[in-house]
Scaffold this motif. Sequence first.
Motif, PDB file in Angstrom:
ATOM      1  N   GLN A 176       2.570  -4.209  -1.268  1.00  0.00           N
ATOM      2  CA  GLN A 176       3.558  -3.102  -0.819  1.00  0.00           C
ATOM      3  C   GLN A 176       3.264  -1.960  -1.527  1.00  0.00           C
ATOM      4  O   GLN A 176       3.359  -0.761  -0.782  1.00  0.00           O
ATOM      5  CB  GLN A 176       5.011  -3.824  -1.541  1.00  0.00           C
ATOM      6  N   GLN A 229       2.505   1.773   0.108  1.00  0.00           N
ATOM      7  CA  GLN A 229       3.237   2.765  -0.006  1.00  0.00           C
ATOM      8  C   GLN A 229       2.528   4.036  -0.880  1.00  0.00           C
ATOM      9  O   GLN A 229       2.896   5.046  -0.979  1.00  0.00           O
ATOM     10  CB  GLN A 229       4.364   2.585  -0.894  1.00  0.00           C
ATOM     11  N   SER A 230       1.180   3.763  -1.300  1.00  0.00           N
ATOM     12  CA  SER A 230       0.327   4.802  -1.823  1.00  0.00           C
ATOM     13  C   SER A 230      -0.133   5.666  -0.944  1.00  0.00           C
ATOM     14  O   SER A 230      -0.512   7.026  -1.119  1.00  0.00           O
ATOM     15  CB  SER A 230      -0.862   3.745  -2.485  1.00  0.00           C
TER      16      SER A 230
END
Length: 422
Positions: free
Chosen positions: A112, A116-117
């Motif tokens: 996750q 999201q990075s």
Amino acid sequence: MKKLLWSAVLLAALSACSTVPVKESGAPGPAAAVPEGPLVVPALSALPDTPARVLQGRYAPVGWQNLPGWSADDLSHVWKGLLNDCRGLMRPAGSLASPARANPRAWQPVCQAAVQSGLGPDAPGDVVRQFLQAQLRPWRLELASGRPASGMVTGYYEPLIHASRTRGGVYQWPLYATPADLLTIDLGSVYPELAGKRVRGKLEGKRVVPYDTRAEIAADPARQPPVIVWANDPVEAFFLQIQGSGRAILPDGSVIRLAYADHNGRPYVSIGQWLARQGAMPLAQTSMQNIKRWARAHPDRVQQMLNVNPAMVFFREEAITDSELGPNGAYGVPLQPQRAIAVDTRFVPLGTPVYLDTQRPGGGPLRRLVYALDTGAAIQGAGRADFYWGTGPEAGALAGRMKQTGEMWLLWPTAAGAPSAR
């Protein structure tokens, strides 16, 4: 007690059909391929809490500074591998042929965070290193004594051959699709205590008998499975079977992949050792090049030589969507050249990033992040690994000379404790 006894009886009765594996390196049978497109990470609550699988290794947590050469590893091309690895880790449990995979619940927060990075396939190496160090912790694989589990590191590759869809001229050596009458019996699906045990055979009346040998298939047209392509060189075709997959250049210049599909269940026998016993050449000189020279000098004995090995690998045709990546390993994830290894899943679960410390063929350190994406019949023991070099003759030359000792560290989610499998 009765169930265990019956399991033992069943395994003994079917052992004549041989247990699974079967190519010298690579997968005994791939899991479902990872889905293409953007990485989708399910919520932690959506991942089933499947039964744990006991690992046989001993794992000691260490700091990143304890990994020799870690800061020098160029990580600018490993982000694609991490995203593909997460695609494998986040698959439903039922899509994986082998139960020996890293615990997906442990990896959900890391995958996750990767989404999201916002990092892309060409993320700078230093940025990737910062992400990994923030999310993961190294665990040294050890023996029961507490010493590092130093093991043999060999190499494998994806051969490149010339072939045609039709037989004629130099194209005389068949590479087969899976025969319709081949049975693959997964004993673990009925008896969990036999997980990982598979036998292959065919029906003869009401009996399951061993499947045909290479010699039987070659001698009887009625026993021959459908042919995908005809190769122009028998030894090249034979070595493609040993590696388990490869690429075929067709007469029009197009390229297809022949991916491992199945196996006849017969044990592998070395044609090099047979040639040495025949006095054709010393055992130390039984390279692919020397075997090819012998085959050209003795065309009337080529089939006799090939028949020494009763094992036969069957293939399926795949389109090549990313020329930089190799075939799917046992984990169903594409192998990235020089960033993937085959492991013994009793010690290293599939899907685990690993830091490997070994030597290059000819000398010099080989220290880098790799992914445990494949298995192999000869890959047995703590610390044992098979290093994927890539596609073609150069990769094959390196793989053929690779036989060094090495150590490994499992890179595991910081918050998840010691490495675990499902």
